[in-house]
Design a protein around this motif. Structure first.
Motif, PDB file in Angstrom:
ATOM      1  N   HIS A 681       1.022  -1.084  -0.010  1.00 40.47           N
ATOM      2  CA  HIS A 681      -0.125   0.017   0.069  1.00 40.47           C
ATOM      3  C   HIS A 681       0.846   1.155  -0.102  1.00 40.47           C
ATOM      4  O   HIS A 681       0.441   2.345   0.316  1.00 40.47           O
ATOM      5  N   ARG A 719       3.166   7.986  -2.236  1.00 42.20           N
ATOM      6  CA  ARG A 719       1.833   7.430  -2.654  1.00 42.20           C
ATOM      7  C   ARG A 719       1.222   6.429  -1.714  1.00 42.20           C
ATOM      8  O   ARG A 719       2.014   5.328  -1.746  1.00 42.20           O
ATOM      9  N   TYR A 721      -1.881   3.787  -1.387  1.00 43.30           N
ATOM     10  CA  TYR A 721      -3.152   3.338  -1.949  1.00 43.30           C
ATOM     11  C   TYR A 721      -3.596   2.015  -1.480  1.00 43.30           C
ATOM     12  O   TYR A 721      -2.812   1.131  -0.954  1.00 43.30           O
ATOM     13  N   ASN A 722      -4.923   1.741  -1.861  1.00 46.75           N
ATOM     14  CA  ASN A 722      -5.582   0.332  -1.345  1.00 46.75           C
ATOM     15  C   ASN A 722      -6.365  -0.009  -2.801  1.00 46.75           C
ATOM     16  O   ASN A 722      -7.418   0.221  -2.578  1.00 46.75           O
ATOM     17  N   ASP A 724      -8.008  -0.251  -6.049  1.00 48.97           N
ATOM     18  CA  ASP A 724      -8.791   0.823  -6.599  1.00 48.97           C
ATOM     19  C   ASP A 724      -9.792   1.580  -5.695  1.00 48.97           C
ATOM     20  O   ASP A 724     -10.647   2.318  -6.208  1.00 48.97           O
ATOM     21  N   TYR A 726      -8.907   3.721  -2.965  1.00 50.94           N
ATOM     22  CA  TYR A 726      -8.344   5.206  -2.712  1.00 50.94           C
ATOM     23  C   TYR A 726      -6.900   5.344  -2.952  1.00 50.94           C
ATOM     24  O   TYR A 726      -6.321   4.082  -3.171  1.00 50.94           O
ATOM     25  N   SER A 727      -6.539   6.260  -3.628  1.00 47.72           N
ATOM     26  CA  SER A 727      -5.031   6.619  -3.558  1.00 47.72           C
ATOM     27  C   SER A 727      -4.670   8.286  -3.235  1.00 47.72           C
ATOM     28  O   SER A 727      -5.664   9.035  -3.743  1.00 47.72           O
ATOM     29  N   SER A 729      -1.818  10.888  -2.996  1.00 47.41           N
ATOM     30  CA  SER A 729      -0.287  11.213  -3.385  1.00 47.41           C
ATOM     31  C   SER A 729       0.069  12.590  -3.331  1.00 47.41           C
ATOM     32  O   SER A 729      -0.579  13.566  -3.181  1.00 47.41           O
ATOM     33  N   ASN A 748      -7.490  10.336  -4.961  1.00 46.65           N
ATOM     34  CA  ASN A 748      -8.707   9.467  -5.581  1.00 46.65           C
ATOM     35  C   ASN A 748      -9.266   8.564  -4.811  1.00 46.65           C
ATOM     36  O   ASN A 748      -8.789   7.730  -3.926  1.00 46.65           O
ATOM     37  N   TYR A 749     -10.872   8.715  -4.453  1.00 45.37           N
ATOM     38  CA  TYR A 749     -11.724   7.824  -3.682  1.00 45.37           C
ATOM     39  C   TYR A 749     -12.767   7.349  -4.500  1.00 45.37           C
ATOM     40  O   TYR A 749     -13.371   8.350  -5.235  1.00 45.37           O
ATOM     41  N   TYR A 756     -17.121   8.046  -7.768  1.00 45.15           N
ATOM     42  CA  TYR A 756     -15.736   8.469  -7.292  1.00 45.15           C
ATOM     43  C   TYR A 756     -15.665   9.865  -7.229  1.00 45.15           C
ATOM     44  O   TYR A 756     -16.214  10.662  -7.688  1.00 45.15           O
ATOM     45  N   PHE A 866      -5.207   4.266 -10.734  1.00 42.78           N
ATOM     46  CA  PHE A 866      -4.726   3.962  -9.374  1.00 42.78           C
ATOM     47  C   PHE A 866      -3.451   3.092  -9.782  1.00 42.78           C
ATOM     48  O   PHE A 866      -3.285   2.630 -10.828  1.00 42.78           O
TER      49      PHE A 866
END
Length: 866
Positions: A681, A719, A721-722, A724, A726-727, A729, A748-749, A756, A866
């Motif tokens: 992640h 970065r 992330y998990n 697609d 959330y992400s 940066s 990005n969520y 989204y 993602f």
């Protein structure tokens, strides 16, 4: 029952009496078919099972090597229980004369009349075989005490005569197949081994009972579960009457299934012409998935005619793709013509939205295939909107053209501030595709500028032969938009291309461009490309141009040659590039230049550098300076795994120049990156860039080989992330100038599969700075079958105001059409559109940054990554 008729065919094929066929070795497919051959309205699943079973049993029972003669009708039916006495013919047998066990065991003897016809699913009709004599193989007779009847071979059809129907009827006493003219009486000779000769365009009729004469020119009736199989489809009903000539009239629970298995038509009565193979449906209605992207096409007409070409014609017709037409839309037309896999054409059409008529179109054309030519992408529903510059407006594209050689659309637009605008867009082509012309035109009587403004573009392409083709185009633009009084422009282009096999290609082209009294440009050029061998190619280009402007004029002649020579050791490019100016020269000349790219084999070494050498004579005509130059370029790239899972890449490029004046200079660049993942992640990426000029910037040339300044910088991107879901940066960098750098961020969520959110911006450290503008993009469901898209900027320094707002609200109604409403704050504009989802090119593409091919574009241009 239909199953009874099918069983009789199976009994003939097996060569057993009907009773034996009903008790011994009965096809299990028949048993499954019997379970739902009668009863209430069938389901699509029942249709599928029944028709597949019929198809398989007919294929087993009637192994056709090809079809019968053109226009011939073959009837497979159970006779009306003829007596086993050999004296009467099967055609004259009495229904009450049956007393034999075989006749009584026949499943066709159903008390109370014929059963209702089973409803079909789509049946794959075998393709018509090539013309020629073919054999219908008769079944092997079972041993009998009485002699067998002799099957008489049919005469081969002639091209000028259309034979009448061929009767193939099962007598009760024997399983032999009597043919018209065959004697039913005893015969001392065995049955011949030959079989009836049949030809193409077969029409096979299956029924429970046959009543009437078997003479080919006498009328007769088919009763009970009538199925008429022909090459383009299948007709089903309770009763059929043959007029003794070429017409079969089917009544009682009638319907027609096309050969492609994707359309079914119901009617009060179906009239079938065995010669033309046209089927006429009175008060027909049906549904189809043919040429429909989503859902079904529902249609009806007072009279529907399906032709052998596959085209369906309807009189006083209507169609819709909504399951509930009165809640959605439907179209009523004087006539419709549906060409499978091509288009639907409606004439004198009225478009209804719910119960309200909203639009009349003299001609409506809907493609039933995906189209890439924008001239075919016309919509029969208008686009409505408003913007500050043009006021309220309505836009409509009305398609025309029923062939692939001529089609397009009329453009009708009305603006409350500008006025009425009309346009014409068309494609006109020859059938042999050797020539085509495209026309795009638009004119508006602009109330804002108090004059008529027109745009037109005409392009013509012609292929004279395999070696010679030409193109000619004219573009005139007088309308540049509201409140933009720019002088009109005209542009004329043309070219002629001649090709001599794979050796030579000559291209002569010209262009004339004018814009009012501001400028006038003319140019003409010739290009010759020669392939002298697989190792040697030559190209020559000559261009003359003239420019006239406000107090400025110039004539230019340009010559360029390029010779490419390939060897195993290197590639060589020799270029001569020279331009002569009557005034105001610019640029530089290469007179000549030689470029060498060596092919170096480094063996097993993975990181071999690339080397290039260039030598030539160069001049700057505006400075009246020329000298020679030698240049060497060295480029090295490295890729490696380091620290276990980190990816490292680096590149170094060095350019060294030596001039005839004794000057020297160089330029080197270095780039490196390191990407390190931590767990599943987290990932961190560091990049470094550096460049160094060595030597004077503008010596010896002032414009050619100028050096840029030195610089070095580094950036870091962190970065989290998990998948697609959330992400996050966070990025920053430095230019090594002791100044604080801004910090960028992007979030990005995806809260659900249909929504989204993206947030992106920067933070600048220091007093009075802080957060700058944050861009917000979001897609979310907004009710049932409704989607809301939003794009805006948050100005943190102006009371957190939302600026540059773009909003799109779309709602899909009954899986039939999509309503789109958009708002643009900058343009003070909103628009409303309706997109039909079923037809290719008319489907909306909302969700996750998609676009609508038939209406308004999505306001969020990028996809979520993602």
């Amino acid at each position: 029952m239909l199953a009874a008729g099918v069983l009789s065919v199976l009994a003939l094929h097996a060569g057993a009496p009907p009773a034996a066929a009903a008790t011994q070795g009965v096809d299990p497919r028949f048993l499954a078919l019997m379970k739902h051959a009668c009863g209430g309205p069938p389901t699509m699943e029942q249709k599928q099972r029944e028709w597949r079973a019929i198809h398989d049993m007919l294929a087993d029972a009637m192994p056709l090597a090809a079809a019968p003669p053109d226009g011939a009708t073959v009837r497979v039916a159970q006779a009306e229980s003829p007596s086993p006495s050999p004296s009467p013919s099967p055609d004259q047998a009495s229904p009450e004369a049956s007393a034999s066990p075989e006749a009584s065991a026949s499943p066709a003897a159903t008390p109370g009349g014929p059963a209702p016809s089973p409803t079909p699913t789509f049946l794959q009709i075998p393709k018509a075989p090539p013309p020629g004599p073919v054999q219908l193989i008769p079944p092997t007779p079972m041993p009998q005490s009485s002699p067998l009847m002799t099957a008489v071979p049919l005469a081969s059809p002639t091209p000028t005569a259309t034979p009448g129907p061929i009767f193939i009827v099962r007598p009760s006493a024997t399983p032999s197949i009597p043919v018209k003219g065959a004697s039913p009486g005893p015969s001392a000779s065995p049955a011949p081994s030959g079989a009836p000769t049949l030809g193409p365009n077969q029409v096979v009729t299956v029924a429970d009972r046959l009543s009437g004469s078997s003479d080919e020119h006498q009328p007769s009736d088919l009763i009970g579960n009538v199925h008429v199989f022909y090459n383009e489809g299948t007709i089903v009903g309770d009763h059929a009457h043959y007029d003794g000539d070429h017409t079969i009239t089917v009544t009682g629970h009638t319907y027609l299934v096309n050969r492609a298995q994707d359309s079914i038509l119901y009617a009060d009565k179906i009239i079938f012409d065995t010669t033309s193979r046209h089927a006429t449906l009175l008060k027909g209605e049906g549904e189809s998935i043919e040429g429909v992207q989503q859902g079904k096409l529902h249609f009806g007409a007072e009279s529907l005619v399906t032709r052998s070409s596959g085209v369906t014609h309807g009189e006083r017709a209507n169609f819709t793709t909504c399951e509930n037409a009165h809640a959605g839309y439907h179209v009523e037309a004087r006539t419709i013509d549906v060409t499978p896999g091509d288009k639907l054409i409606a004439r004198k059409a009225v478009v209804f939205l719910g119960p309200t008529a909203i639009l009349y179109l003299p001609l409506l054309i809907i493609p039933l295939v995906e189209v890439t030519d924008p001239r075919r992408q016309a919509s029969f529903l208008p686009l409505i909107g408003y913007d500050q510059a043009e006021g309220f407006w309505i836009k409509l594209r009305i398609g025309f053209g029923t062939s692939n050689q001529y089609y397009g659309y009329y453009r009708v637009e009305y603006y409350t501030k500008r006025g009425l605008g009309l346009g014409y867009t068309a494609y006109i082509g020859a059938k042999d595709a050797h020539r085509y012309t495209t026309i795009d035109s638009y004119t508006i009587d602009d109330h804002l500028q108090n004059e008529r403004l027109t745009n037109i573009a005409i392009n013509d392409v012609e292929t004279f032969s395999k070696r010679l083709r030409a193109q000619f185009g004219v573009q005139y633009q007088g309308d540049f938009g509201p409140n933009l009084p720019i002088p009109p422009s005209i542009n004329i282009t043309g070219s002629i291309i001649h090709q001599t096999g794979s050796i030579s290609t000559e291209n002569l082209e010209f262009e004339r461009s004018m814009q009012g009294t501001i400028s006038d440009t003319f140019s003409i050029g010739f290009i010759d490309m020669l392939t002298l061998s697989q190792y040697l190619q030559q190209q020559i280009a000559l261009t003359y141009s003239r420019f006239l402007g406000s107090g400025v004029s110039s004539d230019t002649f340009h010559l360029q040659t390029n010779t490419h020579f390939f060897t195993k050791g290197a590639d060589y490019n020799l270029t001569y590039d020279k331009t002569d100016y009557s005034s105001n020269p610019f640029g530089y000349d290469r007179v000549p230049e030689l470029q060498i790219l060596p092919h170096i084999n480094y063996g097993t070494f993975r990181f071999g550098p690339q080397i290039q050498f260039t030598v030539g004579e160069y001049s700057e005509p505006q400075n009246h300076f020329s000298t020679s130059r030698f240049q060497g370029q060295f480029n090295e790239s490295v890729y490696a795994k380091v620290f276990g899972s980190s990816d490292f890449s680096a590149n170094y490029n060095l350019t060294q120049d030596y001039y005839g004046t004794g000057d020297e200079k160089a330029f080197d660049q270095q780039n490196a990156s390191l990407s390190t993942p931590v767990g599943r992640h987290f990932i961190n990426s560091v990049t470094y860039n550096e460049q160094h000029p060595i030597g004077p910037t503008d010596v010896p040339f002032q414009l050619f080989d100028r050096l840029s300044g030195g610089a070095h910088s580094a950036q870091d991107v962190l970065r989290f992330y998990n998948g697609d879901v959330y992400s996050v940066s966070i990025s920053t960098g430095t230019s090594f100038n002791r100044q604080a750098q801004s910090i960028g961020y992007q979030i990005n969520y995806r809260p659900s599969l249909k929504s989204y959110v993206v947030l992106g911006g920067f933070f600048s450290p220091g007093s009075g700075n802080g957060f700058g503008t944050t861009n917000v993009q979001a897609i979310t469901p907004f009710g049932k079958d409704t989607t809301l898209e939003l794009s805006t900027n948050v100005d943190w320094h102006n009371r957190r105001r939302l600026e540059d707002k773009n909003i799109l609200l779309s709602k899909t109604v009954d899986n039939c059409y999509n309503m789109q409403l958009t708002y643009n704050q900058d343009l003070k504009q909103f628009a409303f559109n309706i997109v039909i989802l079923a037809f290719p090119g008319q489907g909306a593409g909302f969700g996750l940054g998609g676009t609508s091919s038939g209406g308004i574009n999505s306001i969020i241009p990028q996809n979520l990554s993602f």
